[in-house]
Design an enzyme around this catalytic site. Structure first.
Site, mmCIF file in Angstrom:
data_model
loop_
_atom_site.group_PDB
_atom_site.id
_atom_site.type_symbol
_atom_site.label_atom_id
_atom_site.label_comp_id
_atom_site.label_asym_id
_atom_site.label_seq_id
_atom_site.Cartn_x
_atom_site.Cartn_y
_atom_site.Cartn_z
ATOM 1 N N HIS A 119 -0.148 4.861 -2.469
ATOM 2 C CA HIS A 119 0.064 5.805 -1.425
ATOM 3 C C HIS A 119 1.422 6.872 -2.274
ATOM 4 C CE1 HIS A 119 -2.584 5.466 1.958
ATOM 5 N NE2 HIS A 119 -2.770 4.454 1.612
ATOM 6 N N ARG A 153 1.046 -1.209 -0.105
ATOM 7 C CA ARG A 153 -0.039 -0.162 -0.015
ATOM 8 C C ARG A 153 0.705 1.277 -0.020
ATOM 9 N NH1 ARG A 153 -3.418 -2.533 2.049
ATOM 10 N NH2 ARG A 153 -3.029 -2.237 4.748
ATOM 11 N N ASN A 178 -3.274 8.416 6.452
ATOM 12 C CA ASN A 178 -2.175 7.003 6.846
ATOM 13 C C ASN A 178 -2.541 6.326 8.177
ATOM 14 O OD1 ASN A 178 -2.442 8.111 9.222
ATOM 15 N ND2 ASN A 178 -0.581 9.098 9.596
ATOM 16 N N HIS A 223 -6.167 -5.399 -2.949
ATOM 17 C CA HIS A 223 -6.897 -5.483 -0.963
ATOM 18 C C HIS A 223 -6.849 -6.763 -0.517
ATOM 19 C CE1 HIS A 223 -9.757 -1.481 -0.765
ATOM 20 N NE2 HIS A 223 -7.882 -1.498 -0.541
HETATM 21 C C1 LIG Z 1 -0.830 9.653 10.764
HETATM 22 O O1 LIG Z 1 -1.565 10.984 11.405
HETATM 23 C C2 LIG Z 1 -1.451 11.685 12.637
HETATM 24 C C3 LIG Z 1 -1.744 12.801 12.325
HETATM 25 O O2 LIG Z 1 -2.992 12.746 11.853
HETATM 26 C C4 LIG Z 1 -0.225 11.328 13.630
HETATM 27 O O3 LIG Z 1 -0.819 12.076 14.631
HETATM 28 C C5 LIG Z 1 0.606 10.001 13.150
HETATM 29 O O4 LIG Z 1 1.343 10.869 13.747
HETATM 30 C C6 LIG Z 1 1.016 9.463 11.595
HETATM 31 N N1 LIG Z 1 1.199 8.869 11.382
HETATM 32 C C7 LIG Z 1 2.179 8.310 11.459
HETATM 33 C C8 LIG Z 1 3.045 6.527 10.842
HETATM 34 O O5 LIG Z 1 3.391 9.367 10.658
#
Ligand SMILES: *[C@@H]1O[C@H](CO)[C@@H](O)[C@H](O)[C@H]1NC(C)=O
Ligand SMILES: *[C@@H]1O[C@H](CO)[C@@H](O)[C@H](O)[C@H]1NC(C)=O
Length: 335
Positions: free
Chosen positions: A67, A63, A95, A194
């Site tokens: 992305h 994935r 994410n 998927h």
């Molecule tokens: C994913 O996004 C959130 C906020 O939307 C953030 O707090 C988190 O650290 C992010 N995850 C990664 C793996 O960067």
């Protein structure tokens, strides 16, 4: 005057020959053949080692390439960490299911040992995607390489470019696939990815508890499947993981289509493939191959073609971008 014009015109030609070409070079299979002959072997061995310890990373690693490509092209920008004042794509809502950044760092470290500064992070993502598919018994394909890494990553671009699981397939197609040169077939084929991995409840829980604000389940969902999912996903659950292809979520095969055909698609975007005659036919055809336990030759061939097509989206090549030393950060400016 003439001299200056000529000189002004020629100088960049001499200094930056790659800029002369009207089109930047295209990706090609075996790009690292001379500069880092063992690049693909190093990636494959490292991924095989990691997947043998943590098989659940296969889905997230596949994935990640997806992305990356959908947001601003396949330029490795998904891997960039935020810098003060500029939250990166990683921080964006879609994410949630992304894992495996540490794996990419391990692979990159091995490559830097063998051939410092040669293999781009964007290419690593493309090679890793191929390798996890192969390792989970899916098809093999030659990955065109030669991508360069982008110089920026912007949180909001992720939000605006990734097809959300709760949109219907037609809306996703027109809003996210068609503008990138992908068509209905690419969509139904790539969603077959998927077959690997898991999802958080939040991506589909409204289908269980409050479909379209009705406080009822999505009528398109198989009733017994709803009960099973409800037992795993309580309302508001933010941690549980559910298999996207129950029963074979660690094997790359066509069984995802069987679930879609039977009202057991996890996401609205999967479910609604049944509403369009073309994608419905595709789903039903693959579902019957899977049900018969046959080799999914058509799906595998199509998946390879769509992955290569997707992997070509808005790539940087030649002198564009850079080859990052570390996938999480752009290289230091050199003066
Ligand atoms: C994913 O996004 C959130 C906020 O939307 C953030 O707090 C988190 O650290 C992010 N995850 C990664 C793996 O960067
Ligand atoms: C159900 O969805 C509707 C509209 O999306 C929302 O207004 C309502 O608060 C939701 N109900 C519950 C119980 O979550």
């Amino acid at each position: 005057m003439v001299y200056r014009l000529l000189f002004g015109f020629l100088l960049p030609l001499v200094l930056q020959p790659s800029l002369v070409l009207c089109n930047p070079p295209e990706l090609k299979v075996g790009f690292y053949q001379y500069t880092c002959p063992y690049a693909e072997v190093i990636v494959r061995d490292e991924i095989a080692r990691i997947i043998s310890h943590v098989p659940s990373l296969a889905g997230p690693l596949l994935r990640m390439h997806f992305h990356d490509c959908f947001v601003n092209g396949c330029d490795g920008s998904i891997l960039l960490d935020s810098i003060p004042g500029l939250p990166s794509e990683k921080e964006s809502e879609p994410n949630l299911s992304l894992r495996g950044f540490g794996t990419i760092d391990l692979v990159k470290a091995k490559l830097e040992q063998a051939c410092p500064g040669v293999v781009s992070c964007a290419d690593i993502l493309a090679l890793v995607a191929r390798d996890v598919v192969l390792l989970t018994h899916g098809p093999y394909w030659n990955v065109p390489t030669g991508r360069r890494d982008g110089l920026r990553s912007v949180k909001d671009e992720a939000l605006n470019n990734l097809p959300p699981p709760f949109f219907d397939a037609t809306r996703n197609l027109n809003q996210f696939f068609v503008p990138k040169g992908l068509d209905a077939k690419d969509q139904v084929v790539l969603l077959g990815g998927h077959t690997l991995g898991t999802s958080h409840c939040s991506s589909f829980s409204d289908r269980l508890y409050n479909f379209s604000g009705t406080q009822m389940p999505d009528p398109a969902l198989d009733r017994r499947y709803v009960l099973r999912l409800k037992s795993k996903c309580r309302p508001g659950d933010t941690t549980a993981l559910v298999e996207m292809d129950p029963g074979s979520f660690r094997t790359f095969d066509a069984s995802y289509y069987r679930h879609v055909a039977r009202g057991r698609a996890l996401f609205t975007s999967d479910e609604t493939l049944m509403l369009d005659p073309f994608t419905r036919d595709y789903v039903l055809r693959q579902a019957s191959v899977a049900a018969a336990g046959g080799y999914p030759a058509e799906f595998f061939a199509d998946f390879v073609a769509s992955m290569v097509k997707m992997g070509n989206m808005q790539v940087l090549t030649g002198a564009q971008g850079e080859v990052r030393r570390r996938c999480g950060a752009v290289n230091q400016m050199r003066m």
